[in-house]
Design a protein around this motif. Structure first.
Motif, short mmCIF file in Angstrom:
data_model
loop_
_atom_site.label_atom_id
_atom_site.label_comp_id
_atom_site.label_asym_id
_atom_site.label_seq_id
_atom_site.Cartn_x
_atom_site.Cartn_y
_atom_site.Cartn_z
N THR A 282 0.80 -1.23 0.00
CA THR A 282 0.00 0.00 0.00
C THR A 282 0.83 1.27 0.00
O THR A 282 0.33 2.34 -0.35
CB THR A 282 -0.90 0.03 1.24
N GLY A 283 2.12 1.18 0.40
CA GLY A 283 2.84 2.42 0.65
C GLY A 283 2.39 2.99 1.99
O GLY A 283 1.42 2.53 2.60
N GLU A 284 3.07 4.04 2.46
CA GLU A 284 2.80 4.54 3.80
C GLU A 284 1.54 5.42 3.86
O GLU A 284 1.21 5.94 4.91
CB GLU A 284 3.99 5.33 4.32
N GLY A 285 0.82 5.57 2.74
CA GLY A 285 -0.37 6.41 2.73
C GLY A 285 -1.62 5.74 3.26
O GLY A 285 -2.69 6.33 3.23
N ILE A 302 3.46 0.53 7.12
CA ILE A 302 3.19 1.41 8.25
C ILE A 302 4.36 2.37 8.38
O ILE A 302 5.47 1.98 8.76
CB ILE A 302 3.00 0.61 9.55
N GLY A 303 4.12 3.63 8.03
CA GLY A 303 5.16 4.64 8.05
C GLY A 303 5.22 5.39 9.36
O GLY A 303 4.52 5.08 10.34
N GLU A 336 4.15 -4.25 7.28
CA GLU A 336 5.54 -3.87 7.02
C GLU A 336 5.83 -2.54 7.69
O GLU A 336 5.25 -1.51 7.31
CB GLU A 336 5.80 -3.79 5.52
N ILE A 337 6.71 -2.54 8.69
CA ILE A 337 7.10 -1.32 9.38
C ILE A 337 8.20 -0.64 8.56
O ILE A 337 9.30 -1.18 8.40
CB ILE A 337 7.60 -1.62 10.80
N LYS A 338 7.90 0.52 8.05
CA LYS A 338 8.86 1.23 7.22
C LYS A 338 9.82 2.03 8.09
O LYS A 338 9.44 2.99 8.77
CB LYS A 338 8.15 2.16 6.24
N LEU A 339 11.09 1.62 8.10
CA LEU A 339 12.13 2.37 8.79
C LEU A 339 12.78 3.40 7.88
O LEU A 339 13.13 4.50 8.31
CB LEU A 339 13.20 1.41 9.34
N SER A 340 12.98 3.03 6.63
CA SER A 340 13.54 3.95 5.64
C SER A 340 13.31 3.37 4.27
O SER A 340 12.96 2.19 4.13
CB SER A 340 15.04 4.18 5.87
N GLN A 341 13.48 4.18 3.24
CA GLN A 341 13.37 3.71 1.87
C GLN A 341 14.56 4.20 1.06
O GLN A 341 15.20 5.20 1.40
CB GLN A 341 12.06 4.19 1.22
N GLY A 342 14.87 3.47 -0.01
CA GLY A 342 16.09 3.71 -0.74
C GLY A 342 16.21 5.07 -1.37
O GLY A 342 17.29 5.66 -1.42
#
Length: 561
Positions: A282-285, A302-303, A336-342
């Motif tokens: 879904t992306g963090e939105g 989850i951002g 998915e816990i988003k810590l950072s993206q490339g």
């Protein structure tokens, strides 16, 4: 005009070109040559004499003087002229602009008695008016020095700058020049998404002896691959907390938020993923209605702003809301816990309030109308260290009734990831999967310093993560199906070779984002951050997104996968 043409090198070419399409006695040729002569004469501060529409060219100085008897004089004269632009462009000033403008006014005034054609007079009058309007506007504005110093003509520079990306993409760049995807790879995506046989003739165009050339060593005894081997069970080796493991496809849609993408793009991606039985991140939105309508297996990203699972605290900071998370987790297969993206590691995000529609506000659990820009901080506030992160993961598993929970990161400081793995071992709590995003990954908008110079590329990051997890026993060295933590690789994944390379480096699954955008019709216009995407994919403008037909593009999504 023809008398002047004998003295100027640029005018004969114009006259020759016009005479190829128009009669030699056409007034258009005479007017064009006259205007060019006026511009060149004005730059030399020479007056023009026009009795009976015939210019006196004897007072005009030639561009160059060639004397066979005096070579030294010729060389001096050549050095005195510009080797680049025509002289009338370099000598163009505000005074020159006015002189040419007065000449156009005079020419417009006498044009009808001379030519007896209302069309010629009207056209010349309109051009004169436009000339004065643009020139005076350029002189009075204060933002651009070029336009102030070179009124009218200075606009040509900005016009060329505006169309430069398109000119480069279609006429200049080679087929194997990547910015960021070269044409050869884009063509593969276009052809396969449309069901066209993407083959090539006459062998490879690549230099197989060049430094950096990559290849796969094949087997002399190929075997048939069972369909069951085309899927990876995530969380299956962690029955102590994962009671709902997920069977993942080898290639899935990577994280792209609703808000960054249009509603029709999200619907097409989700519906295509459902047909192909692969997942859609879904992306963090947050999880939008369009994600749900498509029916795909959703991976909830989850951002740091906890969209769809957070609320505003009394201090105006968004914090995690367990009840809202539990309510929305029923729509997702994994978390998915988003810590950072490339594309922008260690960087937050911001969605302008003008782009937040009612449906976007609903997906992100924001009140509408939104009065302020929507910010995503650079780090989470639900945890502050690796140990707290482990307990947060366990909390998400409990709230989601045993669904797989993982993390997404772009490798930064190696010692920080090592401390994270140490926390996995000390607490006995580890993620079911880790998504390793390479620094070459894409995004809708990011500062160039972050996209170009921050973060570890996928090859190095994936190799390090896999090797470390193998060393501590969380991944199996030879049989990846026995690993406790699955690895997902993302970053410029498009062809089968890019997937196989990641598998060889340790990945179990690959995610792709821009590859699927090509299947929707993305032409790599590089306007994702302007809300003017011509294909209607990365825009919230309904006039542009209208052109995206979801029921057609979803088939393209299926075909490319």
């Amino acid at each position: 005009g023809r008398q002047i043409a004998t003295h100027y090198c640029t005018i004969p070419r114009i006259e020759f070109w016009l005479s190829s399409y128009l009669p030699q006695d056409s007034p258009i040729i005479t007017i064009t040559i006259t205007i060019m002569a006026m511009m060149q004469a004005a730059t030399r501060k020479v007056s023009l004499i026009c009795p009976k529409t015939r210019l006196n060219a004897q007072i005009l100085r030639p561009l160059s003087i060639k004397t066979a008897d005096d070579k030294e004089s010729e060389q001096v004269n050549i050095r005195s002229h510009s080797a680049g632009l025509p002289q009338f462009l370099e000598n163009w000033t505000r005074s020159t602009f006015r002189q040419v403008g007065y000449g156009l006014v005079a020419l417009s005034t006498v044009s009808f008695p001379i030519f007896h054609e209302i069309f010629v007079t009207s056209t010349l009058t309109a051009l004169t008016g436009a000339y004065w309007y643009v020139g005076l506007r350029d002189i009075r504005q204060h933002q651009q020095t070029i336009r102030r110093n070179f009124p009218v003509l200075g606009n040509v520079r900005y016009l060329l700058e505006m169309i430069r990306p398109e000119i480069r993409q279609y006429f200049v760049e080679s087929d194997d020049e990547a910015v960021p995807f070269d044409r050869n790879h884009r063509v593969i995506a276009y052809q396969r998404s449309k069901g066209v046989n993407a083959t090539m003739a006459f062998g490879t165009r690549r230099d197989v002896n060049a430094i950096g050339y990559e290849w796969v060593n094949h087997s002399l005894y190929p075997t048939k691959i069972d369909a069951k081997e085309q899927r990876v069970l995530i969380g299956g080796n962690n029955p102590q907390w994962c009671t709902q493991p997920y069977s993942s496809s080898l290639l899935n849609i990577s994280a792209m938020s609703y808000g960054a993408l249009s509603d029709r793009a999200i619907l097409a991606l989700s519906a295509g993923a459902k047909l192909g039985k692969f997942s859609h991140n879904t992306g963090e939105g947050g999880i939008s209605d369009f994600h749900k309508a498509g029916g795909a297996d959703l991976i909830w990203n989850i951002g740091t702003a906890y969209f769809g699972c957070g609320k505003f605290s009394d201090g105006g900071v968004r914090v995690f809301d367990p009840d809202l998370f539990a309510e929305n987790s029923v729509h997702a297969k994994m978390m998915e816990i988003k810590l950072s993206q490339g594309a922008k590691p260690a960087h937050g995000g911001m969605l302008p309030k003008e782009k937040i529609s009612p449906t976007i506000a609903k997906a992100r659990n924001l009140e509408f109308p939104v009065l302020e820009d929507c910010h995503s901080p650079a780090r989470h506030n639900a945890f502050s260290n690796p140990t707290e992160m482990c307990h947060f993961m366990q909390q998400l598993r409990t709230l989601s009734n045993g669904k797989p929970v993982g993390i997404k990161l772009c490798l930064g400081q190696p010692e920080e990831f090592c401390s994270m793995v140490k926390a996995f071992l000390e607490t006995g709590i580890h993620p079911d999967f880790i998504t390793v995003d390479g620094a070459e990954g894409g995004t809708g908008a990011a500062p160039p310093e972050f996209s170009n110079s921050v973060g570890t590329p996928l090859v190095e990051g994936l190799t390090f993560v896999h090797s470390l997890l193998v060393g501590v026993g969380l991944r199996h060295q030879t049989d990846k199906s026995k690993s406790k933590i699955a690895l997902i690789a993302s970053g410029k994944v498009l062809t089968g070779f890019s997937m196989y390379k990641n598998f060889a480096l340790g990945a179990d699954v690959c995610n792709a984002a821009r590859s699927f955008l090509f299947s929707l019709g993305c032409i790599q216009a590089l306007k994702c951050n302007t809300n003017t995407c011509p294909t209607g994919i990365t825009t919230q403008d309904p006039e542009l997104s209208w052109g995206l037909v979801s029921c057609v593009t979803l088939v393209h999504v299926l075909c490319i996968q």
